[in-house]
Design an enzyme around this catalytic site. Structure first.
Site, PDB file in Angstrom:
ATOM      1  N   LEU A  13       0.781  -1.240   0.000  1.00  0.00           N
ATOM      2  CA  LEU A  13       0.000   0.000   0.000  1.00  0.00           C
ATOM      3  C   LEU A  13       0.811   1.287   0.000  1.00  0.00           C
ATOM      4  CD1 LEU A  13      -2.907  -1.069   2.378  1.00  0.00           C
ATOM      5  CD2 LEU A  13      -2.658  -1.382  -0.096  1.00  0.00           C
ATOM      6  N   HIS A  33      -3.958  -4.490  -8.997  1.00  0.00           N
ATOM      7  CA  HIS A  33      -4.954  -3.578  -8.432  1.00  0.00           C
ATOM      8  C   HIS A  33      -6.330  -4.226  -8.585  1.00  0.00           C
ATOM      9  CE1 HIS A  33      -6.363   0.277  -7.018  1.00  0.00           C
ATOM     10  NE2 HIS A  33      -7.365   0.149  -7.873  1.00  0.00           N
TER      11      HIS A  33
END
Ligand code: GAR
Length: 192
Positions: A85, A104
């Site tokens: 992240l 993603h």
């Protein structure tokens, strides 16, 4: 033999899937799993898989040279982000040009960018009433979720979906496609 270092911030189910997929391929070695989160479940998965794991701090990640040296010590050829992240620093991009890959959980360019990760993505897709979602596997560049796309795969969004049920469907696509997309990146179309 390509050395692949995986970076993960959370559960690490993709990291595990990738490690299991390549465990039968003696051309690929995963010397290390790295995490920015000392409580990440991926660390337990790494232990079960017999892969060394290490946690790094924000200071280490963004200090010039620190993570790059660690990766070079491992003779890393490819960096694979699996639910990681933090934004990748420019020094890391420069040290591994075209060699850092991300997944993603949406069809980029929609639902990408800062703050768009995990359940935030699925909540936004449901809020907008989108009929489809999916995955995007892409090279990492200096912007969030904006590098060249390697592969996209789609799934339906059902009227009864919750963020959790949509996440589960998207995860199924991730497990099916991320390892094979990586294999294609490492070896091209000649898989033998
Ligand atoms: C995955 O769905 C991955 O696509 C997503 O985080 C999840 C991690 O699951 N990545 C992002 O949102 C990156 N912006 P996992 O830890 O079980 O592999």
């Amino acid at each position: 033999m390509p050395n692949i270092v995986i970076l993960a911030s959370g559960s690490g189910s993709n990291a595990q899937r990738i490690a299991e997929f390549f465990s039968g391929d003696d051309r690929v070695h995963i010397p290390l799993i790295l995490s920015n989160n000392p409580r990440a479940y991926v660390l337990e998965r790494a232990q079960s898989l017999g892969i060394p794991a290490r946690v790094f701090s924000r200071e280490e990640f963004y200090a010039p040279g620190s993570i790059v040296s660690l990766l070079q010590e491992q003779n890393a050829d490819w960096i694979v982000l699996a639910g990681f992240l933090w934004k990748v620093p420019d020094a890391l991009l420069r040290a591994f040009p075209g060699r850092i890959i991300n997944i993603h959980p949406a069809l980029l360019p929609d639902y990408g960018g800062k703050g768009m990760y995990g359940h935030h993505v699925h909540e936004a897709v449901l809020r907008d009433g989108r009929p489809q979602s999916g995955i995007t596997i892409h090279y990492v560049n200096e912007q969030y979720d904006a590098g060249e796309v390697i592969l996209q795969a789609r799934c339906p969004v059902l009227p009864s979906d919750t963020p959790d049920s949509l996440a589960a469907r998207v995860h199924t696509l991730e497990y099916a496609f991320y390892p094979v997309a990586l294999q294609w990146c490492f070896f091209g179309s000649n898989q033998s």
